[in-house]
Design an enzyme around this catalytic site. Structure first.
Site, PDB file in Angstrom:
ATOM      1  N   ASP A  82      64.615  41.790  54.479  1.00  0.00           N
ATOM      2  CA  ASP A  82      63.946  41.988  55.560  1.00  0.00           C
ATOM      3  C   ASP A  82      63.414  40.797  56.162  1.00  0.00           C
ATOM      4  O   ASP A  82      62.376  40.248  55.610  1.00  0.00           O
ATOM      5  CB  ASP A  82      62.889  43.148  55.456  1.00  0.00           C
ATOM      6  CG  ASP A  82      62.305  43.580  56.664  1.00  0.00           C
ATOM      7  OD1 ASP A  82      62.073  42.707  57.817  1.00  0.00           O
ATOM      8  OD2 ASP A  82      61.414  44.517  56.995  1.00  0.00           O
ATOM      9  N   VAL A  83      63.851  40.403  57.091  1.00  0.00           N
ATOM     10  CA  VAL A  83      63.634  38.867  57.506  1.00  0.00           C
ATOM     11  C   VAL A  83      62.048  38.591  58.271  1.00  0.00           C
ATOM     12  O   VAL A  83      61.595  37.543  58.136  1.00  0.00           O
ATOM     13  CB  VAL A  83      64.519  38.215  58.751  1.00  0.00           C
ATOM     14  CG1 VAL A  83      65.854  38.080  58.208  1.00  0.00           C
ATOM     15  CG2 VAL A  83      64.355  39.063  60.013  1.00  0.00           C
ATOM     16  N   ASN A 109      70.160  35.705  63.338  1.00  0.00           N
ATOM     17  CA  ASN A 109      71.030  36.640  64.304  1.00  0.00           C
ATOM     18  C   ASN A 109      70.252  38.312  64.180  1.00  0.00           C
ATOM     19  O   ASN A 109      70.263  38.809  65.211  1.00  0.00           O
ATOM     20  CB  ASN A 109      72.327  37.106  63.752  1.00  0.00           C
ATOM     21  CG  ASN A 109      72.998  38.313  64.535  1.00  0.00           C
ATOM     22  OD1 ASN A 109      73.341  38.444  65.451  1.00  0.00           O
ATOM     23  ND2 ASN A 109      73.169  39.397  63.601  1.00  0.00           N
ATOM     24  N   TYR A 178      61.378  42.803  73.852  1.00  0.00           N
ATOM     25  CA  TYR A 178      62.454  42.103  73.613  1.00  0.00           C
ATOM     26  C   TYR A 178      62.728  40.686  74.414  1.00  0.00           C
ATOM     27  O   TYR A 178      62.934  39.677  74.025  1.00  0.00           O
ATOM     28  CB  TYR A 178      63.774  42.869  74.051  1.00  0.00           C
ATOM     29  CG  TYR A 178      65.108  42.343  73.728  1.00  0.00           C
ATOM     30  CD1 TYR A 178      65.410  42.497  72.449  1.00  0.00           C
ATOM     31  CD2 TYR A 178      66.064  41.799  74.552  1.00  0.00           C
ATOM     32  CE1 TYR A 178      66.787  41.802  71.990  1.00  0.00           C
ATOM     33  CE2 TYR A 178      67.436  41.343  74.411  1.00  0.00           C
ATOM     34  CZ  TYR A 178      67.712  41.225  72.870  1.00  0.00           C
ATOM     35  OH  TYR A 178      69.096  40.958  72.595  1.00  0.00           O
ATOM     36  N   LYS A 182      62.760  36.954  73.001  1.00  0.00           N
ATOM     37  CA  LYS A 182      63.792  35.899  73.169  1.00  0.00           C
ATOM     38  C   LYS A 182      63.681  34.768  74.058  1.00  0.00           C
ATOM     39  O   LYS A 182      64.249  33.654  73.812  1.00  0.00           O
ATOM     40  CB  LYS A 182      65.146  36.709  74.049  1.00  0.00           C
ATOM     41  CG  LYS A 182      65.584  37.818  73.165  1.00  0.00           C
ATOM     42  CD  LYS A 182      66.265  37.293  71.872  1.00  0.00           C
ATOM     43  CE  LYS A 182      66.845  38.402  70.989  1.00  0.00           C
ATOM     44  NZ  LYS A 182      67.486  37.832  69.768  1.00  0.00           N
TER      45      LYS A 182
END
Length: 273
Positions: A82-83, A109, A178, A182
């Site tokens: 889990d990053v 990613n 989101y 980004k």
């Protein structure tokens, strides 16, 4: 005629041999490798002979990705991670170092949309935090671990490619978490790119629009537009994204694609809103 080489020439030849050997056994980490863009990129790299560490939260999809690569390609290593958890990221890169000895590419990613279609005033803090932890904090943690390894290894250097998004430029309605992450990822890319120069670490970003994956499955039936209407949107083959990432990854470290945008030709991005 004396063809014996001097000690300096011997040293230079040994260094060239080490560099050629390292480049011949290129090693990548792909996060979010269990599905979608991550799976497509991992399979593309494995097919091209890269050794690839497949990272994700669920072991079963990672095994499916490894099985999707044709026989005779590179070596796949699956690592549950889990990053958003620093200890998982440390274990991931430790496993790569122990198995392969070096790292040439990180494809950052892993990401999540979060709850779709929720107005900003109704978005729970826990949902905001989950998106930030995965999309931004996770990207930072993985980039930091990759940077450390690339700086310390011999030959020095490597490449990091961050998966941005069309939303790194222009938002969709009701996508505040989101879109914010980004946009932040673009700043992370630029800063890492600058700081990596002295160590041969090239950092770029690919901004993707409407690749056909599980995450975008609903777009062809209807996606909310800026004017409040719902309209179907075209998608593109995710394999085209994977080929673009591979092109960026296989450039010599003296060259870098700083930013690339790959999108469905007719999607409503240019002129969105």
């Amino acid at each position: 005629m004396n063809t014996a080489r001097t000690p300096d020439e011997e040293s230079a030849a040994e260094e060239r041999t080490a560099e050629e050997s390292a480049r011949a056994r290129r090693v990548a980490v792909v996060t979010g490798a269990g599905s979608g863009i991550g799976r497509a990129v991992a399979v593309e790299l494995l097919t091209a002979g890269w050794s690839v560490a497949l990272a994700g939260r669920r072991p079963e999809p990672l095994a499916e990705t490894a099985a999707a690569a044709p026989a005779g390609g590179g070596t796949a290593l699956t690592v549950r991670a889990d990053v958003s958890r620093p200890e998982d990221v440390a274990a991931l890169f430790g496993a790569v170092r122990d198995r392969f000895g070096r790292l040439d590419l990180l494809f950052n990613n892993a990401g999540t949309f979060g709850p779709g279609g929720v107005p900003v005033e109704d978005l729970p803090y826990e949902a905001w935090r989950h998106v930030v932890d995965t999309n931004l904090n996770g990207a930072f943690l993985c980039a930091q671990a990759a940077y450390r390894q690339m700086k310390e290894q011999h030959p020095q250097g490597g490449r990091i490619i961050n998966n941005g998004s069309i939303s790194a430029h222009t938002p969709r309605p009701h996508s505040v978490a989101y879109t914010a992450t980004k946009h932040a990822l673009t700043g992370l890319t630029k800063s890492l790119s600058l700081d990596g120069r002295p160590y041969g670490i090239a950092v770029g970003q690919i901004d993707i629009g409407n690749a056909a994956t599980e995450m975008t499955a609903g777009m062809q039936t209807g996606a909310l537009q800026a004017n409040g209407e719902t309209a179907p949107e075209p998608v593109m083959d995710v394999a085209d994204v994977a080929r673009t990432v591979r092109h960026m990854a296989e450039l010599p470290l003296e060259a870098n694609v700083q930013f690339a945008t790959v999108m469905a030709t007719a999607m409503p991005y240019v002129g969105r809103g």
